[in-house]
Design a protein around this motif. Structure first.
Motif, PDB file in Angstrom:
ATOM      1  N   PHE A  58       1.144  -1.250   0.258  1.00  0.00           N
ATOM      2  CA  PHE A  58       0.214   0.004  -0.204  1.00  0.00           C
ATOM      3  C   PHE A  58       0.690   1.498   0.033  1.00  0.00           C
ATOM      4  CE2 PHE A  58      -3.120  -3.510   1.823  1.00  0.00           C
ATOM      5  CZ  PHE A  58      -4.163  -3.045   1.175  1.00  0.00           C
ATOM      6  N   HIS A  84     -14.126   5.581   1.353  1.00  0.00           N
ATOM      7  CA  HIS A  84     -12.222   4.850   0.808  1.00  0.00           C
ATOM      8  C   HIS A  84     -12.338   3.373   0.003  1.00  0.00           C
ATOM      9  CE1 HIS A  84     -10.119   8.862   1.340  1.00  0.00           C
ATOM     10  NE2 HIS A  84     -10.776   8.891   2.455  1.00  0.00           N
ATOM     11  N   THR A  85     -13.193   3.416  -0.370  1.00  0.00           N
ATOM     12  CA  THR A  85     -13.696   1.832  -1.319  1.00  0.00           C
ATOM     13  C   THR A  85     -15.239   2.203  -2.025  1.00  0.00           C
ATOM     14  OG1 THR A  85     -14.084  -0.440  -0.997  1.00  0.00           O
ATOM     15  CG2 THR A  85     -14.752   0.815   0.717  1.00  0.00           C
ATOM     16  N   TRP A 107     -10.628  -6.228   5.211  1.00  0.00           N
ATOM     17  CA  TRP A 107     -10.715  -5.544   3.725  1.00  0.00           C
ATOM     18  C   TRP A 107     -11.876  -5.742   2.574  1.00  0.00           C
ATOM     19  CZ3 TRP A 107      -9.152 -10.858   4.363  1.00  0.00           C
ATOM     20  CH2 TRP A 107      -9.216 -11.542   3.953  1.00  0.00           C
ATOM     21  N   TRP A 159      -7.926  -1.022   0.502  1.00  0.00           N
ATOM     22  CA  TRP A 159      -7.054  -0.469   1.965  1.00  0.00           C
ATOM     23  C   TRP A 159      -7.028  -1.746   2.791  1.00  0.00           C
ATOM     24  CZ3 TRP A 159     -11.198  -2.242   5.184  1.00  0.00           C
ATOM     25  CH2 TRP A 159     -12.372  -1.699   5.260  1.00  0.00           C
ATOM     26  N   GLY A 190      -3.467   1.242   2.761  1.00  0.00           N
ATOM     27  CA  GLY A 190      -3.845   2.242   1.825  1.00  0.00           C
ATOM     28  C   GLY A 190      -3.189   3.059   1.881  1.00  0.00           C
ATOM     29  N   SER A 191      -4.150   3.741   0.431  1.00  0.00           N
ATOM     30  CA  SER A 191      -4.118   4.824  -0.275  1.00  0.00           C
ATOM     31  C   SER A 191      -3.444   6.488   1.167  1.00  0.00           C
ATOM     32  CB  SER A 191      -4.765   5.645  -1.164  1.00  0.00           C
ATOM     33  OG  SER A 191      -5.935   6.462  -0.461  1.00  0.00           O
TER      34      SER A 191
END
Length: 209
Positions: free
Chosen positions: A20, A102-103, A162, A168, A183-184
């Motif tokens: 990541f 964030h997904t 996940w 992530w 993650g990002s």
């Protein structure tokens, strides 16, 4: 989680997946009269400091042989040490909205629950290995990560979460007082800025705190 393989045992990537862009450590709070207490508050009272890799006994001003028992608490500051194990439910609930942003697959997630909890029968579930642990594979929506406490207030949450898009990975362990997220860079920035979380940036190769 990332498809680039496993992280080394005892490292951040070993519990939250390698590959990541960035990682964060989320500290499990101590408590005073069942109210959460940040590690930073304990450090201020003890004259210590909280660094990204700090261990609880260091922050509490105790030696390495310190045992996590309430009698070592500091009156008026904390009376119960941070919970060891998977993400505490109150921390998990604060994490959910941040992770969901964030997904693209918040309704399709996977979870790993340590197979060593003897009070549950896992025979009918598939299992997989992580560095140092055998995990039961479960699936559901992201919000289902906290569903065990609806059945039993003392039930353990999954060690691993996940999403299907692998944006992530959240990881913990039965012996840790922290949760780790890979993650990002944008996700990690959001976690570090979240007012309800005590989070620190870490690297994939860092030793677990």
């Amino acid at each position: 989680m990332s498809a680039s393989g496993r992280g080394a045992f005892g490292t951040v990537a070993g519990v939250s997946g390698p590959g990541f862009a960035a990682y964060a450590r989320i500290l499990h709070p101590a408590s005073l009269a069942e109210r959460p207490v940040r590690w930073s508050a304990v450090a201020a009272a003890r004259g210590t400091r909280v660094a990204p890799g700090s261990r609880w006994h260091e922050v509490a001003g105790m030696g390495g042989a310190y045992h996590d028992v309430a009698e070592y608490g500091l009156p008026g500051v904390w009376d119960e040490h941070p919970g060891e194990g998977p993400t505490p439910p109150e921390v998990a609930r604060d994490l959910l909205p941040v992770l969901a942003r964030h997904t693209t697959t918040a309704q399709r997630c996977w979870f790993g629950l340590w197979s060593g909890y003897g009070r549950w029968d896992f025979d009918r579930f598939p299992c997989f290995e992580t560095p140092g642990r055998d995990e039961v594979l479960l699936g559901g929506a992201l919000a289902d990560a906290v569903s065990p406490v609806s059945l039993d207030e003392f039930a353990e949450l999954p060690d691993l979460w996940w999403p299907a898009d692998r944006a992530w990975c959240l990881g913990g362990d039965v012996d840790l007082t922290s949760t780790y997220v890979g993650g990002s860079e944008e996700l990690i920035a959001d976690l570090l800025a979240a007012a309800d979380l005590e989070a620190h940036p870490v690297a994939a190769s860092d030793t677990l705190g």
